[in-house]
Write a protein that holds these residues in place. Structure first.
Motif, mmCIF file in Angstrom:
data_model
loop_
_atom_site.group_PDB
_atom_site.id
_atom_site.type_symbol
_atom_site.label_atom_id
_atom_site.label_comp_id
_atom_site.label_asym_id
_atom_site.label_seq_id
_atom_site.Cartn_x
_atom_site.Cartn_y
_atom_site.Cartn_z
ATOM 1 N N LEU A 185 0.811 -1.213 0.000
ATOM 2 C CA LEU A 185 0.000 0.000 0.000
ATOM 3 C C LEU A 185 0.844 1.262 0.000
ATOM 4 C CD1 LEU A 185 -2.776 -0.915 2.588
ATOM 5 C CD2 LEU A 185 -2.936 -0.945 0.100
ATOM 6 N N ALA A 186 2.137 1.099 0.113
ATOM 7 C CA ALA A 186 3.018 2.259 0.218
ATOM 8 C C ALA A 186 3.635 2.570 -1.134
ATOM 9 C CB ALA A 186 4.070 2.019 1.292
ATOM 10 N N LEU A 294 10.264 7.959 -4.519
ATOM 11 C CA LEU A 294 10.355 6.575 -4.065
ATOM 12 C C LEU A 294 9.286 5.697 -4.720
ATOM 13 C CD1 LEU A 294 11.123 7.149 -0.276
ATOM 14 C CD2 LEU A 294 12.709 6.711 -2.152
ATOM 15 N N MET A 295 8.130 6.280 -5.018
ATOM 16 C CA MET A 295 7.099 5.506 -5.716
ATOM 17 C C MET A 295 7.589 5.081 -7.095
ATOM 18 S SD MET A 295 3.837 7.857 -4.552
ATOM 19 C CE MET A 295 2.614 7.097 -5.618
ATOM 20 N N ARG A 296 8.283 5.986 -7.783
ATOM 21 C CA ARG A 296 8.815 5.643 -9.110
ATOM 22 C C ARG A 296 9.986 4.676 -8.997
ATOM 23 N NH1 ARG A 296 7.900 11.367 -9.692
ATOM 24 N NH2 ARG A 296 6.110 11.737 -11.065
ATOM 25 N N LEU A 297 10.776 4.844 -7.938
ATOM 26 C CA LEU A 297 11.944 3.990 -7.760
ATOM 27 C C LEU A 297 11.550 2.562 -7.464
ATOM 28 C CD1 LEU A 297 15.051 3.784 -7.466
ATOM 29 C CD2 LEU A 297 14.758 4.372 -5.045
ATOM 30 N N PHE A 298 10.572 2.381 -6.569
ATOM 31 C CA PHE A 298 10.214 1.039 -6.133
ATOM 32 C C PHE A 298 9.025 0.440 -6.881
ATOM 33 C CE2 PHE A 298 12.195 2.793 -2.189
ATOM 34 C CZ PHE A 298 13.295 1.942 -2.181
ATOM 35 N N GLY A 303 11.176 3.624 -13.941
ATOM 36 C CA GLY A 303 11.022 4.941 -13.345
ATOM 37 C C GLY A 303 9.746 5.657 -13.720
ATOM 38 N N THR A 304 8.819 4.975 -14.405
ATOM 39 C CA THR A 304 7.577 5.609 -14.868
ATOM 40 C C THR A 304 6.373 4.969 -14.194
ATOM 41 O OG1 THR A 304 8.567 6.102 -17.014
ATOM 42 C CG2 THR A 304 6.163 6.163 -16.871
ATOM 43 N N LEU A 305 5.451 5.789 -13.708
ATOM 44 C CA LEU A 305 4.220 5.302 -13.104
ATOM 45 C C LEU A 305 3.067 5.472 -14.081
ATOM 46 C CD1 LEU A 305 4.598 6.920 -9.564
ATOM 47 C CD2 LEU A 305 4.941 4.512 -10.131
ATOM 48 N N GLU A 306 2.072 4.618 -13.957
ATOM 49 C CA GLU A 306 0.899 4.682 -14.822
ATOM 50 C C GLU A 306 -0.373 4.599 -14.000
ATOM 51 O OE1 GLU A 306 1.271 1.509 -17.616
ATOM 52 O OE2 GLU A 306 2.924 2.429 -18.722
ATOM 53 N N GLY A 307 -1.465 5.061 -14.586
ATOM 54 C CA GLY A 307 -2.782 4.922 -13.980
ATOM 55 C C GLY A 307 -2.907 5.594 -12.631
ATOM 56 N N PRO A 308 -3.602 4.940 -11.664
ATOM 57 C CA PRO A 308 -3.820 5.548 -10.348
ATOM 58 C C PRO A 308 -2.527 5.911 -9.625
ATOM 59 C CG PRO A 308 -5.271 3.663 -10.660
ATOM 60 C CD PRO A 308 -4.305 3.652 -11.813
ATOM 61 N N ARG A 315 -0.515 14.143 -7.336
ATOM 62 C CA ARG A 315 -1.129 14.845 -6.208
ATOM 63 C C ARG A 315 -0.076 15.225 -5.167
ATOM 64 N NH1 ARG A 315 -5.365 11.017 -6.575
ATOM 65 N NH2 ARG A 315 -4.622 9.942 -4.702
ATOM 66 N N ALA A 316 0.863 14.324 -4.927
ATOM 67 C CA ALA A 316 1.929 14.627 -3.967
ATOM 68 C C ALA A 316 2.788 15.779 -4.461
ATOM 69 C CB ALA A 316 2.786 13.378 -3.726
ATOM 70 N N GLU A 317 3.125 15.765 -5.742
ATOM 71 C CA GLU A 317 3.946 16.845 -6.302
ATOM 72 C C GLU A 317 3.213 18.179 -6.230
ATOM 73 O OE1 GLU A 317 4.548 15.075 -10.063
ATOM 74 O OE2 GLU A 317 6.409 14.043 -9.492
ATOM 75 N N ALA A 318 1.921 18.159 -6.521
ATOM 76 C CA ALA A 318 1.128 19.393 -6.448
ATOM 77 C C ALA A 318 1.035 19.883 -5.001
ATOM 78 C CB ALA A 318 -0.268 19.155 -7.021
ATOM 79 N N ALA A 319 0.918 18.946 -4.059
ATOM 80 C CA ALA A 319 0.835 19.324 -2.649
ATOM 81 C C ALA A 319 2.132 19.973 -2.186
ATOM 82 C CB ALA A 319 0.523 18.098 -1.796
#
Length: 454
Positions: A185-186, A294-298, A303-308, A315-319
């Motif tokens: 979940l992390a 870290l989300m992209r790393l792990f 190094g690329t994220l998709e979808g949710p 959202r984290a970057e905007a925050a």
């Protein structure tokens, strides 16, 4: 920013042209609005202050010496702590906090986890951080819990970390359950279905319920009224989760005081300890900024994220961006203040590492935070100027409303200030109070520079 070098020890303004501004305000066509007059008067006032001379680096070092000497201790270090360069290693944070809580005097050597020196690998069989070397006999101890136990044995006159073994075991069981339930979940959750996420989230909620029950029984700290080894061992990951969990697939807040009041009280109790809050604790901006990395790393594909997952990272970057914008507004409104010790720490860090900060700001081939726009290499003098001005703000009383406008265009000054503010990472570069003080100085100048160009 690599604010620290390879283990180097942390070692008359002109008045605003008020009369001219007033004359301008009283003159001109009757149909020109008062607001327009005020904006133009503000620009003239700011431009006049821009001619304030900036001190050179040697002068700033001399100016900072009284405050630096006042905070310096002559105590002889009794050990050396070897910890990671970035301040991201939770096991290092355990030992770092314990040393500060006990008041043990220590030297510090930072180890690059991506390029560990051979001498360190020869010294520590596991080649992992943290490690400590006792000054008395040069013995090296590694593994964080082993180090904490050894600290109690070596320095019995200091506050003990291990007291009630039964409570310690119960506390570790409660915190370990939270960590185990957070897996999936992390940082890494891309392969889970909605149903699997919901199931795992239920387990996590139950685990936090268990931690709440433990703290309700024994709190405010994990083993009672005082901070112990259990708190040192639990806080590194829980502090991250306290900030980052809303942006993970878990989509929940560990610091929800309505849902888990005893957990929230534990966070508050930890942050009241200067041993933790002033230097070891990361801050909200840094952990929010680090979360997508870290989300992209792990959890990313190359190094690329998709979808949710990509949406959560965005959202984290905007925050994180919003946090800096809010701080800039706070400084501009005059509602910002920082304690003297934080200003001194921030100034000392810039004074010892300003060349590295300038080099980072104009590096067009960065290795991290590539989304941040760097300045062109020929803008290095602008970065140098805003850093000198920041030191003057921190320790000499210069106003953030007095940016060094003669060092570059207002837009270049604002860009340099905002870039450096965004790159400060806690606890890597400095403590949280010092980082806030420095960001405030920088963003205050950015706001003032923008008023000139408006």
């Amino acid at each position: 920013i690599m604010w620290h070098r390879a283990r180097k020890a942390d070692r008359m303004h002109l008045l605003p042209c008020f009369t001219a501004a007033l004359a301008l305000f009283m003159s001109g066509p009757a149909l020109v609005t008062t607001r327009q007059h005020l904006r133009r008067a503000a620009r003239i006032s700011l431009a006049a202050r821009a001619h304030s001379l900036l001190r050179e680096w040697p002068e700033l070092v001399d100016a900072q010496m009284p405050g630096r000497l006042a905070s310096t201790t002559n105590a002889t270090p009794v050990l050396t702590l070897y910890r990671d360069t970035n301040g991201w290693c939770p096991f290092c944070e355990r030992v770092w906090l314990a040393l500060r809580e006990k008041g043990v005097h220590y030297d510090e050597v930072l180890i690059n986890l991506y390029d560990k020196p051979q001498w360190y690998k020869d010294m520590v069989p596991t080649a992992m951080t943290p490690a400590v070397k006792l000054s008395s006999n040069q013995e090296v101890i590694w593994e964080s819990e082993d180090i904490l136990r050894r600290l109690d044995a070596e320095f019995p006159e200091t506050p003990p970390l291990f007291m009630d073994s039964e409570r310690h075991d119960l506390a570790m069981s409660a915190t370990d359950a939270v960590m185990s339930a957070s897996f999936g979940l992390a940082y890494r959750s891309g392969n889970l279905t909605h149903e699997e996420i919901a199931k795992q989230r239920h387990k996590l909620v139950m685990a936090v319920d268990g931690l709440e029950a433990h703290l309700q029984r024994f709190g405010p700290f994990l083993c009672g009224e005082t901070l112990t080894a259990a708190d040192c061992m639990a806080v590194p990951m829980l502090e991250r989760y306290g900030v980052q969990m809303p942006y993970f697939a878990a989509a929940m807040s560990l610091r929800d005081s309505a849902r888990w009041p005893s957990v929230a009280r534990w966070f508050d109790a930890m942050e009241e300890r200067s041993s933790y809050a002033d230097r070891v604790r990361g801050d909200m901006y840094s952990w929010t900024t680090v979360a997508p990395v870290l989300m992209r790393l792990f959890g990313g594909q190359n190094g690329t994220l998709e979808g949710p997952a990509a949406e959560r990272a965005a959202r984290a970057e905007a925050a994180a961006t919003h946090m800096l914008e809010e701080l800039e507004k706070q400084v501009a409104s005059g509602e910002f203040a920082a304690p003297d010790f934080a200003k001194q720490e921030a100034a000392a860090k810039i004074l010892s590492n300003h060349e590295a900060v300038v080099a980072d700001a104009v590096n067009l081939e960065p290795k991290s935070q590539k989304e941040l726009a760097r300045l062109a290499p020929d803008k290095a003098p602008v970065v140098d100027a805003i850093l000198r001005a920041a030191v003057e703000i921190l320790i000499l009383g210069r106003s953030p409303e007095d940016p060094p406008l003669n060092a570059g265009t207002p837009s270049d000054l604002a860009m340099a200030c905002r870039y450096v503010a965004a790159r400060i990472c806690v606890p890597r570069d400095m403590g949280a109070p010092a980082a806030t003080a420095l960001r405030g100085a920088l963003l205050g100048m950015a706001s003032a520079a923008c008023k000139v160009s408006a």
